[in-house]
Design a protein around this motif. Structure first.
Motif, PDB file in Angstrom:
ATOM      1  N   ALA A  19       6.128   0.482 -27.198  1.00 26.64           N
ATOM      2  CA  ALA A  19       5.490   0.484 -26.578  1.00 26.64           C
ATOM      3  C   ALA A  19       5.489   1.003 -25.110  1.00 26.64           C
ATOM      4  CB  ALA A  19       5.158  -1.131 -25.728  1.00 26.64           C
ATOM      5  N   GLY A  20       5.974   1.434 -24.613  1.00 26.19           N
ATOM      6  CA  GLY A  20       6.106   2.788 -23.397  1.00 26.19           C
ATOM      7  C   GLY A  20       6.271   2.072 -22.366  1.00 26.19           C
ATOM      8  N   ALA A  32      10.394   1.725  -6.659  1.00 17.61           N
ATOM      9  CA  ALA A  32      10.461   2.446  -7.577  1.00 17.61           C
ATOM     10  C   ALA A  32       8.709   3.084  -8.552  1.00 17.61           C
ATOM     11  CB  ALA A  32      11.072   1.865  -9.151  1.00 17.61           C
ATOM     12  N   PHE A  33       7.990   2.346  -8.496  1.00 14.59           N
ATOM     13  CA  PHE A  33       6.200   2.558  -8.684  1.00 14.59           C
ATOM     14  C   PHE A  33       5.956   2.814  -7.393  1.00 14.59           C
ATOM     15  CE2 PHE A  33       8.245   0.439 -12.452  1.00 14.59           C
ATOM     16  CZ  PHE A  33       8.317   1.394 -13.721  1.00 14.59           C
ATOM     17  N   LYS A  57      18.614  18.727  -9.531  1.00 15.99           N
ATOM     18  CA  LYS A  57      17.751  19.526  -9.796  1.00 15.99           C
ATOM     19  C   LYS A  57      16.781  19.695 -11.462  1.00 15.99           C
ATOM     20  CE  LYS A  57      20.401  22.740 -13.653  1.00 15.99           C
ATOM     21  NZ  LYS A  57      19.039  23.566 -13.552  1.00 15.99           N
ATOM     22  N   LEU A  58      16.424  17.873 -12.040  1.00 17.31           N
ATOM     23  CA  LEU A  58      15.800  17.559 -12.400  1.00 17.31           C
ATOM     24  C   LEU A  58      14.740  17.396 -12.007  1.00 17.31           C
ATOM     25  CD1 LEU A  58      18.121  15.844 -14.771  1.00 17.31           C
ATOM     26  CD2 LEU A  58      16.895  17.758 -15.602  1.00 17.31           C
ATOM     27  N   ASP A  59      14.753  16.569 -11.235  1.00 15.13           N
ATOM     28  CA  ASP A  59      13.666  16.135 -10.320  1.00 15.13           C
ATOM     29  C   ASP A  59      13.413  16.254  -8.859  1.00 15.13           C
ATOM     30  OD1 ASP A  59      11.048  15.170  -8.626  1.00 15.13           O
ATOM     31  OD2 ASP A  59      11.590  12.959  -9.823  1.00 15.13           O
ATOM     32  N   PRO A  60      13.083  17.339  -8.036  1.00 14.08           N
ATOM     33  CA  PRO A  60      13.564  17.720  -6.472  1.00 14.08           C
ATOM     34  C   PRO A  60      12.667  17.077  -5.623  1.00 14.08           C
ATOM     35  CG  PRO A  60      12.622  19.596  -8.073  1.00 14.08           C
ATOM     36  CD  PRO A  60      12.487  18.278  -9.088  1.00 14.08           C
ATOM     37  N   SER A  61      11.702  16.213  -6.225  1.00 12.06           N
ATOM     38  CA  SER A  61      10.893  14.815  -5.434  1.00 12.06           C
ATOM     39  C   SER A  61      12.257  14.319  -5.177  1.00 12.06           C
ATOM     40  CB  SER A  61       9.978  14.050  -6.085  1.00 12.06           C
ATOM     41  OG  SER A  61       9.920  13.785  -7.298  1.00 12.06           O
ATOM     42  N   ILE A  62      13.144  13.455  -5.702  1.00  8.91           N
ATOM     43  CA  ILE A  62      14.271  12.707  -5.644  1.00  8.91           C
ATOM     44  C   ILE A  62      15.557  12.851  -4.543  1.00  8.91           C
ATOM     45  CG2 ILE A  62      16.061  10.953  -6.537  1.00  8.91           C
ATOM     46  CD1 ILE A  62      15.185  11.166  -9.681  1.00  8.91           C
ATOM     47  N   ARG A 352      13.437   9.603 -15.411  1.00  9.98           N
ATOM     48  CA  ARG A 352      12.349   8.972 -16.845  1.00  9.98           C
ATOM     49  C   ARG A 352      12.597   7.681 -15.869  1.00  9.98           C
ATOM     50  NH1 ARG A 352      10.063  11.182 -20.654  1.00  9.98           N
ATOM     51  NH2 ARG A 352      10.023   9.818 -22.133  1.00  9.98           N
ATOM     52  N   LEU A 353      12.858   6.435 -15.935  1.00 13.40           N
ATOM     53  CA  LEU A 353      12.124   5.336 -15.355  1.00 13.40           C
ATOM     54  C   LEU A 353      11.786   5.806 -13.700  1.00 13.40           C
ATOM     55  CD1 LEU A 353      16.316   3.727 -16.032  1.00 13.40           C
ATOM     56  CD2 LEU A 353      13.860   3.291 -17.047  1.00 13.40           C
ATOM     57  N   PHE A 354      12.133   6.552 -12.464  1.00 10.34           N
ATOM     58  CA  PHE A 354      11.049   6.458 -11.338  1.00 10.34           C
ATOM     59  C   PHE A 354       9.580   7.046 -11.980  1.00 10.34           C
ATOM     60  CE2 PHE A 354      14.961   7.347  -9.001  1.00 10.34           C
ATOM     61  CZ  PHE A 354      14.857   6.439  -8.354  1.00 10.34           C
ATOM     62  N   GLN A 355       9.686   7.897 -13.175  1.00  9.82           N
ATOM     63  CA  GLN A 355       8.605   7.642 -13.549  1.00  9.82           C
ATOM     64  C   GLN A 355       7.665   7.015 -14.435  1.00  9.82           C
ATOM     65  OE1 GLN A 355       9.263  11.268 -16.479  1.00  9.82           O
ATOM     66  NE2 GLN A 355       9.272  12.501 -14.728  1.00  9.82           N
TER      67      GLN A 355
END
Lengths: 430, 127
Positions: A19-20, A32-33, A57-62, A352-355
Motif C-alpha cells: 500500500a506504500g 517526522a512528516f 551518509k545515507l541522508d545528510p538532511s538528517i 525511508r521512514l522519514f521519507q
C-alpha cells in the motif's frame, strides 16, 4: 530468543509495503512528516556509531546527535589479543573525531539517564534534555551482579575482573596475568547463553595460553562452563591440542563447570562439584540489556529488548530503535559485527521512514574471527533474513572454518581476522 | 509511483510475498526472480533500497563503499559484471575462499545481482 511475528503482523508488514504506507506496523513520530529529522543515538559502540555514521551518509538532511560518555571507546574485539600480549590498548582504541568532523555528527560526552517516549526527549546526566524525532538505543550489555553469590561490581573491579567490557577491566586482567607466577592457575568462568560474543571466552583462553606457554609454561587454564557445548568447539579443541597440549582444560556443566558462588578473599570459586582455587580468576557474569534500556522501559521479561526486525524499532515504544547486544535479534549472536550490521539496517530503515516510505526487507550478517595463536585463526559466519519466524539464519550459508583446514588456510583466516578488524572499525568510527 | 512499486516488489518483496501466501520458503524467491530480473535494473546513481540494505553488509569486512583499508580485497572499482561473476563463483564453490563462499551461499542470484549493481554503481559514481 526468536522474536516471532504473528502471521497476521507479518502479512500486515508486507501489505503495508504494497500500500506504500508505513502506518500500522512502524511507529510514526509527531514531526517526522513535517520535515524535522532529528535522530539521537544513545551509545557509541559498534551499533550506535555505525548507525550514526550511516544515517548521515545515507541522508545528510538528517541531524544526528550521539550520546556517549567515553571519549575513547576500547573495542571488545581484539581485547583478547591485548590479554595475550599481541596488541596494546592503543591498538583497540577508537575515537569520535571522524564522526564529528567528517560526518558532522553532534557528539555529546554524557550519559542518558531517562527517556520520555511520549514527548520524544532524552534526559542526560548533566540535566540537559535532547529532543528527537527518532531515537536509537545501543547500550550494549549490563551485568547481573547478583546472579553469583560473592560477586559484585567491586569484586570485578579489584580481584576477579570480567574484562567483558574493554577498558580498565582489560588492563586489570592483563596485569594480573603479568603478575602471576609460573605454575599459576587461571580460571575462566563464562556464563550460560545468551551472552555477548559467544566465542570470546574460548579465544581468551587460547591467547592467554599463548602468553603462558612462552613465559610461564608450568601454568594451567581451567574453563568452568555452565554449558555443555560452546561456539566453534571442535575447532578450538583441535587447536588447543595442537598448540597448547595439556594446558587448557574445559569443564562442561556435566563435569562440574557451573560456578555457584565465589570468594574473593580466598580467591576461590564454588562449583557443583567442589571448590576451585585460582591465581587469576576471570568471572564473566550473566548479562542483560544496558541500563538505559531498562530505564526507558524497552526490555521484556527476558531482560532484553523486543524489536520489529525490519527496522529494529521497539515493539514497546514506537519511534525508538534498539540495536546491538541489547536487542532480541532472533538467530543473530550478540557481537560487535552483528551490532554494526543492525545499526546500518536501522539507519537505512529510518531514512525511508522519514521519507514516509516502507523500509526494504532487511539483510543481516555476522562474522566472528577467533585467534588461537599468531597465524592460527578460525571463523564463524552467518547470513540472516526475515521470515514469519523473525530473523533466521539461512541454512545453506554460514558455518565455521572446516575442521580439515590446513595450516595455510588457518594462516589466511588469521590474516583476515586483522583485515576484518581494520575495516570494521573504519566502517564504524572512521 | 507504479515503477517504484514494481521495483520494491521485485527487489525485496517477491520472495517474502511468496512466504506470506504460504509457500513457506525464501528460496521460492529464486524461482520468482528469474523472470523479472531485467525489470529491476537500477539506473546509474540510483540506489535500489533493497540493493542498498544488502550491500551495506559487505562494507563491514570490505570497507565503507567497498574500499578496504587493510588486507581484505576492496570491491570498489570493480564492474557489476565482475562482482556478479565473482559472487556466483564463491557461491558455487568454484572459486577458492576462506569465508566468502559461506557468505555468498546466503544470497539468491537476484540478490547477488543487486549487490553487484550497487557496488558497480558506487565504482562508476566515484570515477
Amino acid at each position: 530468543m526468536t522474536h516471532k511475528l504473528s502471521r497476521r503482523d507479518f502479512n500486515k508488514l508486507l501489505l503495508s509495503g504494497v500500500a506504500g504506507s508505513a502506518i500500522g506496523i512502524f511507529g510514526t513520530s509527531n514531526k517526522a512528516f513535517a520535515g524535522s529529522k532529528r535522530v539521537v543515538v544513545i551509545g557509541g559502540g559498534f551499533g550506535g556509531a555505525a548507525a550514526a555514521k550511516y544515517l548521515r551518509k545515507l541522508d545528510p538532511s538528517i541531524s544526528v546527535t550521539l550520546v556517549e560518555p567515553k571519549a575513547i571507546f576500547y573495542t571488545c574485539p581484539f581485547s583478547n589479543w591485548v590479554l595475550g600480549g599481541l596488541k596494546t590498548m592503543d591498538d583497540i582504541a577508537q575515537t569520535y573525531t571522524v564522526l564529528k568532523n567528517k560526518y558532522q555528527i553532534n557528539i555529546i560526552a554524557d550519559s542518558a539517564v531517562a527517556v520520555d517516549a511520549s514527548k520524544g526527549t532524552v534526559k542526560l546526566k548533566s540535566g540537559k534534555v535532547l529532543n528527537y524525532d527518532r531515537l536509537i538505543v545501543s547500550p550494549g550489555i549490563d551485568f547481573k551482579w547478583d546472579s553469583i553469590p560473592g560477586y559484585s561490581e567491586s569484586v570485578a573491579g579489584s580481584k576477579m575482573p570480567h574484562a567483558y567490557q574493554a577498558g580498565p577491566q582489560t588492563i586489570l586482567l592483563h596485569k594480573q596475568l603479568l603478575d602471576m607466577k609460573n605454575g599459576g592457575r587461571v580460571l575462566i568462568c563464562p556464563p550460560a547463553n545468551p551472552f555477548r560474543c559467544p566465542p570470546g571466552p574460548y579465544e581468551r583462553a587460547s591467547l592467554i595460553a599463548g602468553y603462558l606457554k612462552a613465559k610461564k609454561p608450568n601454568s594451567k587454564i581451567v574453563i568452568l562452563d555452565p554449558k555443555d557445548k560452546f561456539s566453534k568447539q571442535a575447532l578450538f579443541k583441535k587447536g588447543w591440542e595442537r598448540l597448547y597440549p595439556g594446558m587448557i582444560e574445559w569443564r562442561s556443566v556435566a563435569a562440574g563447570g557451573k560456578v555457584t558462588a565465589v570468594d574473593a578473599a580466598a580467591m576461590t570459586v564454588t562449583t557443583e562439584f567442589g571448590v576451585e582455587k585460582g591465581d587469576v580468576i576471570n568471572i564473566i557474569p550473566p548479562q542483560k540489556a544496558g541500563k538505559i534500556a531498562f530505564d526507558a522501559g524497552l526490555t521484556d521479561a527476558t531482560g532484553w529488548c523486543p524489536i520489529n526486525p525490519v527496522s529494529f524499532e521497539s515493539t514497546i515504544h514506537p519511534g525508538i530503535h534498539v540495536i546491538g547486544d541489547a536487542s532480541i535479534a532472533g538467530a543473530m549472536p550478540k557481537s560487535g559485527f552483528a551490532a554494526s550490521s543492525q545499526g546500518k539496517v536501522a539507519a537505512a530503515a529510518i531514512v525511508r521512514l522519514f521519507q514516509g516510505k516502507v523500509p526494504a526487507a532487511p539483510s543481516l550478517v555476522n562474522t566472528c574471527y577467533s585467534l588461537l595463536a599468531p597465524g592460527y585463526g578460525i571463523s564463524v559466519a552467518g547470513v540472516y533474513k526475515l521470515t514469519a519466524e523473525g530473523i533466521v539464519e539461512i541454512k545453506e550459508a554460514g558455518g565455521v572454518t572446516p575442521i580439515t583446514a590446513d595450516d595455510d588456510q588457518l594462516n589466511e583466516e588469521a590474516m583476515f581476522a586483522s583485515g576484518w578488524y581494520n575495516n570494521i572499525v573504519h566502517d564504524t568510527w572512521g | 509511483m507504479a515503477v517504484k512499486f514494481r521495483v520494491w516488489l521485485t527487489a525485496c518483496a517477491f520472495s517474502t510475498l511468496a512466504l506470506a501466501t504460504g509457500s513457506g520458503a525464501f528460496a521460492a524467491g529464486s524461482g520468482a526472480s528469474s523472470k523479472p530480473a531485467k525489470q529491476v535494473q537500477v539506473k546509474r546513481g540510483e540506489a535500489n533500497p533493497r540493493g542498498l540494505v544488502l550491500s551495506l553488509s559487505c562494507s563491514s569486512c570490505h570497507g565503507t563503499d567497498g574500499t578496504s583499508v587493510g588486507i581484505i580485497p576492496s570491491i570498489s572499482g570493480r564492474s557489476a559484471e565482475y562482482l556478479e561473476a565473482a559472487l556466483k563463483a564463491f557461491k558455487s564453490g568454484t572459486r577458492y575462499s576462506t569465508v566468502m563462499s559461506r557468505h555468498a551461499k546466503g544470497y539468491t542470484d537476484e540478490e547477488i545481482r543487486l549487490i553487484a549493481d550497487y557496488f558497480g554503481n558506487v565504482s562508476r559514481n566515484n570515477k
